[in-house]
Scaffold this motif. Structure first.
Motif, mmCIF file in Angstrom:
data_model
loop_
_atom_site.group_PDB
_atom_site.id
_atom_site.type_symbol
_atom_site.label_atom_id
_atom_site.label_comp_id
_atom_site.label_asym_id
_atom_site.label_seq_id
_atom_site.Cartn_x
_atom_site.Cartn_y
_atom_site.Cartn_z
ATOM 1 N N THR A 47 0.830 -1.203 0.000
ATOM 2 C CA THR A 47 0.000 0.000 0.000
ATOM 3 C C THR A 47 0.865 1.253 0.000
ATOM 4 O O THR A 47 0.570 2.231 -0.704
ATOM 5 N N GLN A 56 2.456 1.580 -3.494
ATOM 6 C CA GLN A 56 1.552 2.200 -4.457
ATOM 7 C C GLN A 56 1.534 3.717 -4.280
ATOM 8 O O GLN A 56 1.618 4.470 -5.258
ATOM 9 N N TYR A 57 1.412 4.166 -3.048
ATOM 10 C CA TYR A 57 1.326 5.609 -2.791
ATOM 11 C C TYR A 57 2.569 6.336 -3.301
ATOM 12 O O TYR A 57 2.465 7.429 -3.870
#
Length: 409
Positions: A285, A288-289
């Motif tokens: 996560t 991705q950011y």
């Protein structure tokens, strides 16, 4: 610091594609003026969070706060590199592109094996455009020499290694490469672009053309990248890769989670044994950011990126800002950045707040006063985050880069 004189060569001949590549380990004797930082190396994940809080605090330059002076760091270090040539070429005086990866990656960023190398920059550059390429693991990363993470593995020591590799290519002394290159160009990504920028600032005639991908000179948004990564100790985050595990152990783990086929050809190394102070983002996560633009990437490539990610030293994070110096370089410059790049554009490279400035990366031109306007280009790659090579339209960016170099070098 690992200082070794031995040269190890291993040949890898185009297993999945037509290019011909040689993997090698090259010793370099280098020296640099490093910063001396008077802080403790983070030992736990909470320490890593405290470090991030210090680095991202507004109104404070933590590098200046922690700096107590300077000292010369020197030694012989091993650099892990891959040299590739086209499978067939009628070019009698080939140009070589030196490829420098950014934070979170190693040299395979330029030659991604996922989906049968469909995202490989090296494939396009060698067999479509007939360039030679030299990609390498930056000092401290991957299969290159590791070292003390605060006061040794820093930006300018890495730039010294890049300069030495370039000199070897120009004068024909690069081990295992029977070629002298009269034209050497440099392509970087993110922190690798910052090092490329610093290289030509320190040595204005060392490169025949530079490409700065995932880059601008606006540092306003770097805190987003630091905070969004939720950095932790690499050896705790992926102990089988970044601790002292055996190759058989990591193979077992990959099989357990059905990841073996996904990362086939990625060259994952086990037991890299990074000490505390080598940090990495927490999970997919955060990955991705930091690097991906939603809706425009293959979710399996995000998983691939997470499984193959690489750490960053606290010394690198403290010294990357020192690379943004005035630049006397006068050769061709291409800046190519994703439209939704996080650390250099805050997620929108077109939001300049200035009607006369077409994009945030376009402002880089002001840092190259000796580069004629017709030799500078700032290109915004559409629908793309910070990791340009990780998006569906990556090969479009590869064409922009190589066509620019074809026209200018």
């Amino acid at each position: 610091m690992y200082a070794h004189k031995a040269l190890a060569l291993a040949i890898l001949v185009g297993s999945a594609v037509a290019k011909q590549c040689t993997n090698m380990t090259v010793p370099v004797d280098i020296s640099a003026r490093n910063g001396v930082f008077d802080i403790a190396i983070p030992q736990t994940n909470l320490d890593a969070t405290t470090f991030t809080q210090n680095v991202t605090r507004q109104g404070q330059n933590f590098s200046d706060v922690a700096l107590s002076g300077y000292a010369t760091t020197s030694g012989t270090y091993n650099i892990s590199a891959q040299f590739c040539v086209p499978s067939a070429s009628n070019v009698t005086n080939p140009t070589v592109q030196v490829l420098t990866h950014g934070v979170g990656f190693d040299k395979t960023y330029w030659d991604i094996s996922y989906n049968n190398f469909n995202y490989s920059y090296v494939d396009v550059t060698t067999d479509t455009y007939k360039y030679c390429t030299l990609s390498y693991d930056r000092l401290g990363i991957g299969n290159s020499s590791h070292g003390e993470p605060l006061n040794e593995i820093q930006a300018f020591l890495e730039v010294a290694a890049l300069a030495e590799l370039t000199t070897m290519l120009r004068n024909g002394t690069f081990p295992g490469i029977n070629q002298t290159f009269s034209k050497v160009t440099h392509v970087g990504h993110s922190f690798g672009s910052a090092q490329t920028y610093a290289l030509v600032s320190l040595y204005p005639t060392i490169s025949d053309g530079i490409v700065l991908t995932g880059f601008s000179t606006n540092s306003s948004f770097s805190g987003y990248f630091f905070a969004g990564g939720a950095f932790v100790q690499a050896n705790l985050n992926q102990p089988f890769r970044f601790g002292n595990a055996s190759t058989s152990t990591i193979e077992t783990v990959l099989d357990m989670y059905s990841l073996t086929d996904l990362v086939a050809g990625a060259g994952i190394s086990a037991g890299l044994d990074y000490p505390n102070g080598y940090l990495t983002n927490t999970d997919a996560t955060n990955n991705q950011y930091q690097f991906f633009f939603p809706g425009y990437f293959d979710p399996m490539l995000l998983l691939y990126s997470e499984v193959t990610k690489q750490p960053v030293t606290v010394g690198e994070l403290l010294t990357q800002g020192g690379l943004a110096m005035a630049n006397a370089y006068a050769g061709p410059v291409l800046v190519i950045t994703g439209s939704n790049d996080l650390p250099f554009c805050g997620g929108d490279c077109l939001a300049t707040g200035n009607a006369s400035l077409p994009s945030i990366p376009a402002a880089v031109a002001m840092n190259f006063p000796n580069v004629p306007s017709n030799n500078f280009e700032a290109y915004i790659q559409p629908n793309t985050g910070h990791g340009i090579n990780l998006h569906y339209n990556a090969t479009g960016a590869y064409d922009v880069i190589n066509n620019f170099l074809n026209a200018k070098v």
